[in-house]
Scaffold this motif. Structure first.
Motif, PDB file in Angstrom:
ATOM      1  N   ALA A 174      -7.225   1.156  -6.856  1.00  0.00           N
ATOM      2  CA  ALA A 174      -7.168   1.628  -8.241  1.00  0.00           C
ATOM      3  C   ALA A 174      -6.168   0.820  -9.052  1.00  0.00           C
ATOM      4  CB  ALA A 174      -6.796   3.111  -8.265  1.00  0.00           C
ATOM      5  N   GLN A 175      -5.032   0.517  -8.425  1.00  0.00           N
ATOM      6  CA  GLN A 175      -4.021  -0.304  -9.116  1.00  0.00           C
ATOM      7  C   GLN A 175      -4.597  -1.670  -9.472  1.00  0.00           C
ATOM      8  OE1 GLN A 175      -0.760  -1.414  -6.645  1.00  0.00           O
ATOM      9  NE2 GLN A 175       0.550  -2.059  -8.350  1.00  0.00           N
ATOM     10  N   SER A 176      -5.326  -2.266  -8.536  1.00  0.00           N
ATOM     11  CA  SER A 176      -5.910  -3.579  -8.784  1.00  0.00           C
ATOM     12  C   SER A 176      -6.978  -3.521  -9.870  1.00  0.00           C
ATOM     13  CB  SER A 176      -6.513  -4.126  -7.486  1.00  0.00           C
ATOM     14  OG  SER A 176      -7.137  -5.375  -7.709  1.00  0.00           O
ATOM     15  N   TYR A 177      -7.810  -2.485  -9.831  1.00  0.00           N
ATOM     16  CA  TYR A 177      -8.830  -2.349 -10.869  1.00  0.00           C
ATOM     17  C   TYR A 177      -8.194  -2.300 -12.251  1.00  0.00           C
ATOM     18  CZ  TYR A 177     -12.202  -0.958  -7.215  1.00  0.00           C
ATOM     19  OH  TYR A 177     -13.032  -0.916  -6.119  1.00  0.00           O
ATOM     20  N   VAL A 215      -2.346  12.240 -12.302  1.00  0.00           N
ATOM     21  CA  VAL A 215      -1.267  11.514 -11.615  1.00  0.00           C
ATOM     22  C   VAL A 215      -0.002  11.661 -12.452  1.00  0.00           C
ATOM     23  CG1 VAL A 215      -0.471   9.291 -10.751  1.00  0.00           C
ATOM     24  CG2 VAL A 215      -2.905   9.879 -10.609  1.00  0.00           C
ATOM     25  N   ASP A 216       1.003  12.374 -11.912  1.00  0.00           N
ATOM     26  CA  ASP A 216       2.237  12.563 -12.666  1.00  0.00           C
ATOM     27  C   ASP A 216       3.338  11.624 -12.165  1.00  0.00           C
ATOM     28  OD1 ASP A 216       3.349  13.692 -10.326  1.00  0.00           O
ATOM     29  OD2 ASP A 216       2.838  15.727 -10.958  1.00  0.00           O
ATOM     30  N   ALA A 217       4.514  11.752 -12.754  1.00  0.00           N
ATOM     31  CA  ALA A 217       5.617  10.837 -12.429  1.00  0.00           C
ATOM     32  C   ALA A 217       6.027  10.948 -10.962  1.00  0.00           C
ATOM     33  CB  ALA A 217       6.812  11.118 -13.340  1.00  0.00           C
ATOM     34  N   ASP A 218       6.010  12.162 -10.426  1.00  0.00           N
ATOM     35  CA  ASP A 218       6.361  12.328  -9.010  1.00  0.00           C
ATOM     36  C   ASP A 218       5.338  11.646  -8.108  1.00  0.00           C
ATOM     37  OD1 ASP A 218       8.616  13.781  -9.631  1.00  0.00           O
ATOM     38  OD2 ASP A 218       7.624  15.730  -9.424  1.00  0.00           O
ATOM     39  N   ASP A 219       4.065  11.686  -8.493  1.00  0.00           N
ATOM     40  CA  ASP A 219       3.034  11.013  -7.709  1.00  0.00           C
ATOM     41  C   ASP A 219       3.260   9.503  -7.709  1.00  0.00           C
ATOM     42  OD1 ASP A 219       1.719  13.470  -7.314  1.00  0.00           O
ATOM     43  OD2 ASP A 219       0.607  13.232  -9.185  1.00  0.00           O
ATOM     44  N   VAL A 220       3.584   8.968  -8.879  1.00  0.00           N
ATOM     45  CA  VAL A 220       3.850   7.530  -8.980  1.00  0.00           C
ATOM     46  C   VAL A 220       5.035   7.151  -8.099  1.00  0.00           C
ATOM     47  CG1 VAL A 220       4.598   5.671 -10.526  1.00  0.00           C
ATOM     48  CG2 VAL A 220       2.811   7.282 -11.260  1.00  0.00           C
ATOM     49  N   VAL A 228       5.913   8.608  -5.347  1.00  0.00           N
ATOM     50  CA  VAL A 228       5.426   8.602  -3.967  1.00  0.00           C
ATOM     51  C   VAL A 228       4.623   7.330  -3.688  1.00  0.00           C
ATOM     52  CG1 VAL A 228       3.874   9.750  -2.335  1.00  0.00           C
ATOM     53  CG2 VAL A 228       5.409  11.107  -3.767  1.00  0.00           C
ATOM     54  N   PHE A 229       3.740   6.969  -4.594  1.00  0.00           N
ATOM     55  CA  PHE A 229       2.959   5.747  -4.416  1.00  0.00           C
ATOM     56  C   PHE A 229       3.879   4.531  -4.275  1.00  0.00           C
ATOM     57  CE2 PHE A 229      -0.660   7.773  -7.094  1.00  0.00           C
ATOM     58  CZ  PHE A 229      -1.101   8.467  -5.980  1.00  0.00           C
ATOM     59  N   ALA A 230       4.927   4.498  -5.099  1.00  0.00           N
ATOM     60  CA  ALA A 230       5.859   3.374  -5.043  1.00  0.00           C
ATOM     61  C   ALA A 230       6.591   3.328  -3.710  1.00  0.00           C
ATOM     62  CB  ALA A 230       6.866   3.467  -6.191  1.00  0.00           C
ATOM     63  N   SER A 231       6.987   4.496  -3.213  1.00  0.00           N
ATOM     64  CA  SER A 231       7.749   4.529  -1.971  1.00  0.00           C
ATOM     65  C   SER A 231       6.923   4.076  -0.773  1.00  0.00           C
ATOM     66  CB  SER A 231       8.299   5.937  -1.722  1.00  0.00           C
ATOM     67  OG  SER A 231       7.257   6.838  -1.405  1.00  0.00           O
ATOM     68  N   VAL A 232       5.639   4.436  -0.757  1.00  0.00           N
ATOM     69  CA  VAL A 232       4.817   4.074   0.404  1.00  0.00           C
ATOM     70  C   VAL A 232       4.252   2.667   0.309  1.00  0.00           C
ATOM     71  CG1 VAL A 232       4.221   6.479   0.890  1.00  0.00           C
ATOM     72  CG2 VAL A 232       2.705   5.104  -0.544  1.00  0.00           C
ATOM     73  N   THR A 233       4.166   2.127  -0.898  1.00  0.00           N
ATOM     74  CA  THR A 233       3.652   0.760  -1.038  1.00  0.00           C
ATOM     75  C   THR A 233       4.770  -0.282  -1.107  1.00  0.00           C
ATOM     76  OG1 THR A 233       3.607   0.934  -3.465  1.00  0.00           O
ATOM     77  CG2 THR A 233       1.597   1.549  -2.264  1.00  0.00           C
ATOM     78  N   GLY A 234       6.017   0.184  -1.262  1.00  0.00           N
ATOM     79  CA  GLY A 234       7.132  -0.752  -1.362  1.00  0.00           C
ATOM     80  C   GLY A 234       7.194  -1.460  -2.693  1.00  0.00           C
ATOM     81  N   GLN A 235       6.565  -0.894  -3.709  1.00  0.00           N
ATOM     82  CA  GLN A 235       6.573  -1.507  -5.031  1.00  0.00           C
ATOM     83  C   GLN A 235       7.515  -0.765  -5.970  1.00  0.00           C
ATOM     84  OE1 GLN A 235       2.529  -2.932  -6.470  1.00  0.00           O
ATOM     85  NE2 GLN A 235       1.877  -1.409  -4.960  1.00  0.00           N
ATOM     86  N   ARG A 280       8.322   1.304  -9.391  1.00  0.00           N
ATOM     87  CA  ARG A 280       7.553   2.282 -10.158  1.00  0.00           C
ATOM     88  C   ARG A 280       6.883   1.622 -11.367  1.00  0.00           C
ATOM     89  NH1 ARG A 280      10.907   8.027 -10.349  1.00  0.00           N
ATOM     90  NH2 ARG A 280      11.626   8.030  -8.175  1.00  0.00           N
ATOM     91  N   GLU A 281       7.562   0.651 -11.938  1.00  0.00           N
ATOM     92  CA  GLU A 281       6.987  -0.019 -13.109  1.00  0.00           C
ATOM     93  C   GLU A 281       5.651  -0.686 -12.778  1.00  0.00           C
ATOM     94  OE1 GLU A 281      10.951  -1.674 -12.639  1.00  0.00           O
ATOM     95  OE2 GLU A 281      10.331   0.358 -12.035  1.00  0.00           O
ATOM     96  N   ASP A 282       5.536  -1.179 -11.529  1.00  0.00           N
ATOM     97  CA  ASP A 282       4.290  -1.844 -11.144  1.00  0.00           C
ATOM     98  C   ASP A 282       3.123  -0.864 -11.071  1.00  0.00           C
ATOM     99  OD1 ASP A 282       5.675  -4.239 -10.906  1.00  0.00           O
ATOM    100  OD2 ASP A 282       6.132  -3.893  -8.785  1.00  0.00           O
ATOM    101  N   LEU A 283       3.468   0.401 -10.836  1.00  0.00           N
ATOM    102  CA  LEU A 283       2.429   1.416 -10.710  1.00  0.00           C
ATOM    103  C   LEU A 283       2.291   2.266 -11.971  1.00  0.00           C
ATOM    104  CD1 LEU A 283       3.476   2.246  -7.111  1.00  0.00           C
ATOM    105  CD2 LEU A 283       1.144   1.613  -7.721  1.00  0.00           C
ATOM    106  N   ALA A 284       2.989   1.857 -13.021  1.00  0.00           N
ATOM    107  CA  ALA A 284       2.971   2.617 -14.271  1.00  0.00           C
ATOM    108  C   ALA A 284       1.570   2.820 -14.837  1.00  0.00           C
ATOM    109  CB  ALA A 284       3.865   1.929 -15.310  1.00  0.00           C
TER     110      ALA A 284
END
Length: 471
Positions: free
Chosen positions: A15-18, A60-65, A67-74, A76-80
């Motif tokens: 989804a991030q890539s799309y 998708v809320d801020a807490d979800d982002v 979590v996504f950042a923590s598991v992907t090692g990215q 938060r701005e990258d997943l904004a």
């Protein structure tokens, strides 16, 4: 953190890539079961209600982002770009309780590509598990041949939520009740139950236990009679019930041993005591196969309590289900992997009286007398119809079950009907296959995509929803 994080990692990264690539056009994903498990002549569609509740609340809320950042090692701005993403799409689905077959779409999701991708895991989880359990429950009802079946599965299901689902799904196909208090209350089901062996063991004698249990309950009671010696337990139960005047509506429960032989002996003891209206309940590792054996043997069992093997769908604990992209931005697509080929385009399934189901493209007209199975249940991220309960689903199931060929309803060695494909779907599949194969041999520039040809694409001028997959 919301349920948006209840997903597989690759859904997030895709989804991030799309979003990064600007690929937000409408995508249709189709959920179907490739092949039925062994000893299944049909499936019962289930899981739609929790899916619709999930999609309606998806965000998708801020807490979800975080979590996504923590598991992907990215960062938060990258997943904004994922922040505040909601489900705004459409769903067309087979209503719960309907009988479905291999290859038929159970539901189709049409939404901007990142949204449709992110919800895949949850949708597959709910529909696959609940369809498997509902189908197992349905087979128990068939095996019981008119005798009541009740759900005793909660203590052995794979989690409390799964236990609740088993109770709801059993009711959907005709179970008479459940031991699950929370599910009975939430779903408006009859709560049923007896006593445990530990209760009997806690008293000085079996008779003391039975009398105490009867005193604690205002109505009919069911007495567990196999803690020590089953026949002696039935005799004690008969004496207590007769002396207390509690025969009508009461029951004894057999939970171990040769249930068929013990049921015969129990019936004789009860009848001799003048308790012909006292029922016999059988439990203890039962599923449709054991129930079928007892019914065929003529065992005088009135009610079957099924638990572990049904709640975990022991003989077929999973479905070969898939959630596949069939169209993106108006372009029909398909997978060509060996043994996993998917048919392109949005679809519909037509149920034809006296004939095989027909899997067709979504914009095809129904054959004479045929009924479309997929209905528009969500538009623009909102439900298109109110929640349906177990009673309505049971009506659908009962009607569909009666229309199945007898061999499909068999408990042992059933023969499942096969759906047919419409000529237009067959033609589109062949065109997309040729186009796709040409692209991967370097000849794609000589191929015209099927969607560009009048009358061959799957995208009509205007449609209200999605539709299905492929055998």
């Amino acid at each position: 953190m919301s349920k948006a994080t209840s997903t597989d990692l690759y859904e997030v990264t895709m989804a991030q890539s799309y979003l990064r690539e600007g690929m937000t056009g409408p995508a249709t994903f189709s959920l179907f079961v490739r092949e039925l498990p062994p000893d299944r002549g049909f499936l019962v569609c289930a899981g739609l209600e929790p899916v619709l509740a999930y999609l309606a609340d998806y965000r998708v809320d801020a807490d979800d982002v975080a979590v996504f950042a923590s598991v992907t090692g990215q960062r938060r701005e990258d997943l904004a770009p994922l922040l505040d993403l909601e489900f705004e799409g459409e769903v067309r689905a087979v209503p719960e309780g309907r009988v479905v077959l291999a290859g038929e779409p159970l539901l189709e999701v049409t939404a901007p590509l990142p949204q449709a991708q992110l919800v895949e895991t949850y949708v597959l989880n709910q529909v696959s598990h609940q369809t498997a359990v509902a189908s197992k429950c349905a087979r128990c009802v068939l095996a019981a041949d008119g005798h009541p079946v009740v759900d005793f599965s909660l203590r052995r299901t794979h989690g409390i939520e799964a236990g609740h689902q088993a109770a709801r799904l059993g009711a959907m196909v005709g179970f008479a009740g459940t031991s699950n208090v929370a599910a009975a209350h939430a779903e408006g089901l009859a709560a049923v139950g007896t006593m445990a062996h530990s209760y009997v063991e806690a008293f000085g004698t079996e008779e003391d236990a039975f009398r105490a249990f009867a005193r604690s309950r205002p109505g009919p009671v069911t007495l567990l009679v196999d803690t020590y010696d089953t026949v002696a337990g039935v005799e004690t139960a008969a004496r207590v019930l007769r002396e207390l005047g509690l025969g009508p509506g009461c029951a004894v429960r057999l939970d171990s041993g040769d249930l068929g032989a013990l049921a015969v002996r129990a019936r004789a003891v009860l009848d001799a005591a003048g308790l012909r209206e006292t029922r016999i309940v059988a439990s203890g590792g039962l599923d449709e196969f054991a129930v079928d054996d007892l019914v065929r043997a003529g065992a005088p069992v009135d009610t079957f309590a099924v638990g572990t093997r049904v709640g975990v769908c022991a003989d077929a604990p999973y479905l070969d289900s898939a959630y596949k992209l069939v169209e993106y931005d108006g372009r029909p697509v398909m997978k060509l992997s060996s043994a996993k080929v998917t048919a392109p385009g949005r679809k519909q399934v037509f149920r034809r009286p006296g004939q095989a189901d027909l899997i067709a493209l979504a914009d095809e007209r129904p054959p004479p007398g045929a009924v479309p199975l997929l209905e528009a249940v969500m538009r623009e991220g909102r439900r298109a119809s109110p929640r349906t309960g177990s009673a309505e689903a049971q009506k659908r199931f009962t009607a569909d079950l009666a229309a199945l060929p007898p061999r499909a309803r068999a408990v042992r060695a059933p023969v499942a009907p096969r759906a047919e494909l419409s000529p237009r779907l067959v033609s589109l599949t062949a065109d997309v296959r040729r186009y796709t194969e040409a692209r991967f041999t370097g000849d794609g520039h000589r191929s015209v995509h099927p969607a560009a040809r009048p009358g061959t694409g799957s995208r009509p001028a205007r449609r209200e929803g999605p539709v299905g997959p492929c055998p």
